[in-house]
Design a protein around this motif. Sequence first.
Motif, PDB file in Angstrom:
ATOM      1  N   GLN A  90       0.833  -1.196   0.000  1.00 11.41           N
ATOM      2  CA  GLN A  90       0.000   0.000   0.000  1.00 11.41           C
ATOM      3  C   GLN A  90       0.865   1.241   0.000  1.00 11.41           C
ATOM      4  O   GLN A  90       1.952   1.260   0.571  1.00 11.41           O
ATOM      5  N   LEU A  91       0.352   2.277  -0.640  1.00  7.79           N
ATOM      6  CA  LEU A  91       0.990   3.582  -0.640  1.00  7.79           C
ATOM      7  C   LEU A  91       0.048   4.572   0.032  1.00  7.79           C
ATOM      8  O   LEU A  91      -1.135   4.627  -0.300  1.00  7.79           O
ATOM      9  N   VAL A  92       0.588   5.341   0.945  1.00  3.80           N
ATOM     10  CA  VAL A  92      -0.196   6.366   1.624  1.00  3.80           C
ATOM     11  C   VAL A  92       0.419   7.715   1.298  1.00  3.80           C
ATOM     12  O   VAL A  92       1.570   7.990   1.647  1.00  3.80           O
ATOM     13  N   SER A 137       4.651  27.006  -1.578  1.00  2.00           N
ATOM     14  CA  SER A 137       5.314  25.705  -1.520  1.00  2.00           C
ATOM     15  C   SER A 137       4.406  24.666  -0.877  1.00  2.00           C
ATOM     16  O   SER A 137       3.548  24.995  -0.034  1.00  2.00           O
ATOM     17  N   LEU A 138       4.613  23.436  -1.282  1.00  2.97           N
ATOM     18  CA  LEU A 138       3.970  22.289  -0.662  1.00  2.97           C
ATOM     19  C   LEU A 138       4.963  21.139  -0.653  1.00  2.97           C
ATOM     20  O   LEU A 138       5.863  21.079  -1.507  1.00  2.97           O
ATOM     21  N   ARG A 139       4.755  20.217   0.283  1.00  4.41           N
ATOM     22  CA  ARG A 139       5.596  19.024   0.346  1.00  4.41           C
ATOM     23  C   ARG A 139       4.694  17.797   0.362  1.00  4.41           C
ATOM     24  O   ARG A 139       3.864  17.645   1.263  1.00  4.41           O
ATOM     25  N   LEU A 140       4.882  16.942  -0.620  1.00  5.13           N
ATOM     26  CA  LEU A 140       4.133  15.699  -0.698  1.00  5.13           C
ATOM     27  C   LEU A 140       4.962  14.567  -0.109  1.00  5.13           C
ATOM     28  O   LEU A 140       6.187  14.542  -0.255  1.00  5.13           O
ATOM     29  N   SER A 141       4.270  13.631   0.530  1.00  3.97           N
ATOM     30  CA  SER A 141       4.915  12.446   1.070  1.00  3.97           C
ATOM     31  C   SER A 141       4.186  11.209   0.584  1.00  3.97           C
ATOM     32  O   SER A 141       2.969  11.233   0.385  1.00  3.97           O
ATOM     33  N   CYS A 142       4.932  10.136   0.405  1.00  2.00           N
ATOM     34  CA  CYS A 142       4.342   8.861   0.001  1.00  2.00           C
ATOM     35  C   CYS A 142       5.085   7.751   0.733  1.00  2.00           C
ATOM     36  O   CYS A 142       6.282   7.573   0.534  1.00  2.00           O
ATOM     37  N   ALA A 143       4.365   7.035   1.573  1.00  2.00           N
ATOM     38  CA  ALA A 143       4.957   5.966   2.361  1.00  2.00           C
ATOM     39  C   ALA A 143       4.458   4.621   1.869  1.00  2.00           C
ATOM     40  O   ALA A 143       3.242   4.423   1.708  1.00  2.00           O
ATOM     41  N   ALA A 144       5.390   3.710   1.650  1.00  2.00           N
ATOM     42  CA  ALA A 144       5.045   2.365   1.190  1.00  2.00           C
ATOM     43  C   ALA A 144       5.126   1.382   2.336  1.00  2.00           C
ATOM     44  O   ALA A 144       6.037   1.457   3.167  1.00  2.00           O
TER      45      ALA A 144
END
Length: 121
Positions: free
Chosen positions: A3-5, A17-24
């Motif tokens: 899964q990716l969140v 500015s923005l910061r995206l995160s993706c946790a596997a």
Amino acid sequence: QVQLVESGGGSVQAGGSLRLSCAASGSISSINGMGWYRQGPGKQRERELVAFIMSGGSTNYHDSVKGRFTISRDNAKNTVYLQMNSLKPEDTAVYYCKLGYLYDRRYLEVWGQGTLVTVSS
């Protein structure tokens, strides 16, 4: 099952500015690469590569974001980040995280659910 969140999307004014995160998480033998694609508004828009980082550390960026966006990763957390600076209205899109990984000697890919980034002028 992998899964990716994703997190970090939102609304911002041009220049912000923005910061995206993706946790596997899940059954991953090793990560081949992780990165971000986006799909702008309109049915005919294709999903385009924004930035990608390979296991060896090499990166690839869309020409339109070079010098403004930076992709990085935390291997211990199986997480990839996208720091987006100097945002423009044309960056408005749904941003999707993509993971390429190995499991049981097979190469597999999985996509996140997408996070909306809206940049107003």
